[in-house]
Motif scaffolding. Structure first.
Motif, PDB file in Angstrom:
ATOM      1  N   SER A 137       0.806  -1.236   0.096  1.00  0.00           N
ATOM      2  CA  SER A 137       0.039  -0.095  -0.016  1.00  0.00           C
ATOM      3  C   SER A 137       0.782   1.260   0.091  1.00  0.00           C
ATOM      4  N   ARG A 138       2.050   1.125  -0.773  1.00  0.00           N
ATOM      5  CA  ARG A 138       2.995   2.360  -0.447  1.00  0.00           C
ATOM      6  C   ARG A 138       2.932   2.935  -1.844  1.00  0.00           C
ATOM      7  N   GLY A 139       2.132   2.625  -2.948  1.00  0.00           N
ATOM      8  CA  GLY A 139       1.918   3.441  -4.148  1.00  0.00           C
ATOM      9  C   GLY A 139       2.879   3.050  -5.204  1.00  0.00           C
ATOM     10  N   ARG A 140       4.060   2.083  -5.001  1.00  0.00           N
ATOM     11  CA  ARG A 140       4.792   1.647  -5.955  1.00  0.00           C
ATOM     12  C   ARG A 140       4.967   0.176  -5.951  1.00  0.00           C
ATOM     13  N   SER A 141       5.487  -0.469  -7.306  1.00  0.00           N
ATOM     14  CA  SER A 141       5.716  -1.699  -7.437  1.00  0.00           C
ATOM     15  C   SER A 141       6.512  -2.410  -6.385  1.00  0.00           C
ATOM     16  N   LEU A 142       6.542  -3.688  -6.242  1.00  0.00           N
ATOM     17  CA  LEU A 142       7.674  -4.565  -5.596  1.00  0.00           C
ATOM     18  C   LEU A 142       8.979  -4.322  -6.059  1.00  0.00           C
ATOM     19  N   GLY A 143       9.159  -4.216  -7.358  1.00  0.00           N
ATOM     20  CA  GLY A 143      10.574  -3.678  -7.705  1.00  0.00           C
ATOM     21  C   GLY A 143      11.278  -2.652  -7.369  1.00  0.00           C
ATOM     22  N   LEU A 144      10.268  -1.508  -7.462  1.00  0.00           N
ATOM     23  CA  LEU A 144      10.644  -0.155  -7.010  1.00  0.00           C
ATOM     24  C   LEU A 144      10.958  -0.275  -5.508  1.00  0.00           C
ATOM     25  N   SER A 145      10.056  -0.737  -4.615  1.00  0.00           N
ATOM     26  CA  SER A 145      10.156  -0.813  -3.222  1.00  0.00           C
ATOM     27  C   SER A 145      11.537  -1.520  -2.709  1.00  0.00           C
ATOM     28  N   ARG A 146      11.685  -2.795  -3.516  1.00  0.00           N
ATOM     29  CA  ARG A 146      13.102  -3.358  -3.244  1.00  0.00           C
ATOM     30  C   ARG A 146      14.225  -2.687  -3.818  1.00  0.00           C
ATOM     31  N   LEU A 147      14.348  -1.952  -4.606  1.00  0.00           N
ATOM     32  CA  LEU A 147      15.459  -1.125  -5.013  1.00  0.00           C
ATOM     33  C   LEU A 147      15.545  -0.127  -3.984  1.00  0.00           C
ATOM     34  N   LEU A 148      14.352   0.430  -3.468  1.00  0.00           N
ATOM     35  CA  LEU A 148      14.715   1.504  -2.466  1.00  0.00           C
ATOM     36  C   LEU A 148      15.435   0.871  -1.176  1.00  0.00           C
ATOM     37  N   TRP A 149      15.011  -0.299  -0.945  1.00  0.00           N
ATOM     38  CA  TRP A 149      15.410  -0.830   0.489  1.00  0.00           C
ATOM     39  C   TRP A 149      16.995  -1.275   0.255  1.00  0.00           C
ATOM     40  N   GLU A 150      17.106  -1.767  -0.948  1.00  0.00           N
ATOM     41  CA  GLU A 150      18.554  -2.255  -1.275  1.00  0.00           C
ATOM     42  C   GLU A 150      19.541  -1.098  -1.134  1.00  0.00           C
ATOM     43  N   SER A 206      17.952   1.547 -14.792  1.00  0.00           N
ATOM     44  CA  SER A 206      18.048   3.077 -15.144  1.00  0.00           C
ATOM     45  C   SER A 206      16.896   3.678 -15.006  1.00  0.00           C
ATOM     46  N   ARG A 207      15.626   2.849 -15.541  1.00  0.00           N
ATOM     47  CA  ARG A 207      14.472   3.581 -15.577  1.00  0.00           C
ATOM     48  C   ARG A 207      13.811   3.505 -14.167  1.00  0.00           C
ATOM     49  N   GLN A 208      14.297   2.374 -13.450  1.00  0.00           N
ATOM     50  CA  GLN A 208      13.389   2.235 -12.113  1.00  0.00           C
ATOM     51  C   GLN A 208      14.244   3.550 -11.070  1.00  0.00           C
ATOM     52  N   LEU A 209      15.547   3.648 -11.376  1.00  0.00           N
ATOM     53  CA  LEU A 209      16.070   4.684 -10.635  1.00  0.00           C
ATOM     54  C   LEU A 209      15.863   6.059 -10.696  1.00  0.00           C
ATOM     55  N   ARG A 210      15.394   6.240 -12.114  1.00  0.00           N
ATOM     56  CA  ARG A 210      14.991   7.711 -12.416  1.00  0.00           C
ATOM     57  C   ARG A 210      13.493   7.871 -11.935  1.00  0.00           C
ATOM     58  N   GLN A 211      12.839   6.940 -11.821  1.00  0.00           N
ATOM     59  CA  GLN A 211      11.468   6.849 -11.294  1.00  0.00           C
ATOM     60  C   GLN A 211      11.458   7.138  -9.549  1.00  0.00           C
ATOM     61  N   LEU A 212      12.624   6.714  -9.097  1.00  0.00           N
ATOM     62  CA  LEU A 212      12.998   7.153  -7.369  1.00  0.00           C
ATOM     63  C   LEU A 212      13.281   8.521  -7.442  1.00  0.00           C
ATOM     64  N   GLU A 213      14.087   8.909  -8.383  1.00  0.00           N
ATOM     65  CA  GLU A 213      14.676  10.341  -8.409  1.00  0.00           C
ATOM     66  C   GLU A 213      13.470  11.168  -8.328  1.00  0.00           C
ATOM     67  N   ALA A 214      12.408  10.788  -9.447  1.00  0.00           N
ATOM     68  CA  ALA A 214      11.600  11.779  -9.742  1.00  0.00           C
ATOM     69  C   ALA A 214      10.416  11.930  -8.481  1.00  0.00           C
TER      70      ALA A 214
END
Length: 205
Positions: A93-106, A129-137
């Motif tokens: 329920s954090r508004g982002r996919s598992l992939g993005l959440s895992r990247l943020l945690w790692e 790179s796309r996932q990283l740019r999304q976290l930056e955005a």
């Protein structure tokens, strides 16, 4: 037809005889391949090899294990992905996919070298790179040259990113507890032991 083409034609026959399936099956009988017959043995051989190698990529592993084992692994994967919420675009329920959440945690509180982070997660460079740019955005991370070695890019969590990671940690603990809570204590022990075995074996496979 010159001598070279005749030799290649015989090579096709031998290759099909020893590498292909039984005569009753026609794995290379597709319309597209039949059209290649007009192109001569050289083109035919190239097409046969390409299709054979393409199929082997997906069939080799299947031939080494039993079909019922494959079915059980697939069923296990479906059960786990559904139970942990991996199919949900808003993981935990954090508004982002598992992939993005895992990247943020790692990335972690101390940050990480971009190259090492991508290697650790085993991600394709374009997707990473796309996932990283999304976290930056989203204002969760920044990517800058390393303070010591400017040739190295390092990604760090922002204050907002650190707060979001803490929420992810807490929510992940709650999810794990929700899986264990309905079970008796012996069942919990069995499940955790089985998970440890599965993790060890998957890492070894």
């Amino acid at each position: 037809m010159d001598r070279a083409e005749r030799m290649q034609g015989r090579s096709v026959s031998r290759w099909y005889q020893f590498s292909g399936p039984s005569k009753n099956k026609r794995p290379f009988g597709s319309p597209a391949l039949r059209q290649l017959d007009a192109g001569g043995p050289s083109l035919r051989l190239e097409a046969l090899c390409e299709e054979h190698l393409y199929k082997m990529r997906f069939s080799d592993y299947s031939q080494r294990v039993k079909q019922n084992q494959i079915d059980l692994v697939r069923r296990f994967n479906r059960t786990v992905t559904q139970r942990i919420g991996a199919l949900d675009d808003a993981y935990l329920s954090r508004g982002r996919s598992l992939g993005l959440s895992r990247l943020l945690w790692e990335i972690g509180p101390a940050g990480s070298e971009v190259r090492l982070l991508r290697a650790r997660l085993g991600l394709d460079s374009g997707y990473f790179s796309r996932q990283l740019r999304q976290l930056e955005a989203d204002g969760l991370v920044t990517t800058d040259p390393d303070d010591i070695d400017g040739r190295v890019r390092k990604v760090r969590l922002t204050r907002k990113g650190l707060a979001e990671r803490a929420v992810l940690d807490s929510s992940s603990n709650e999810l794990a507890a929700s899986i264990l809570a309905p079970l008796t204590e012996p069942q919990q022990d069995r499940l955790v032991t089985a998970m440890t075995d599965v993790e060890r074996l998957i890492l070894a496979s």
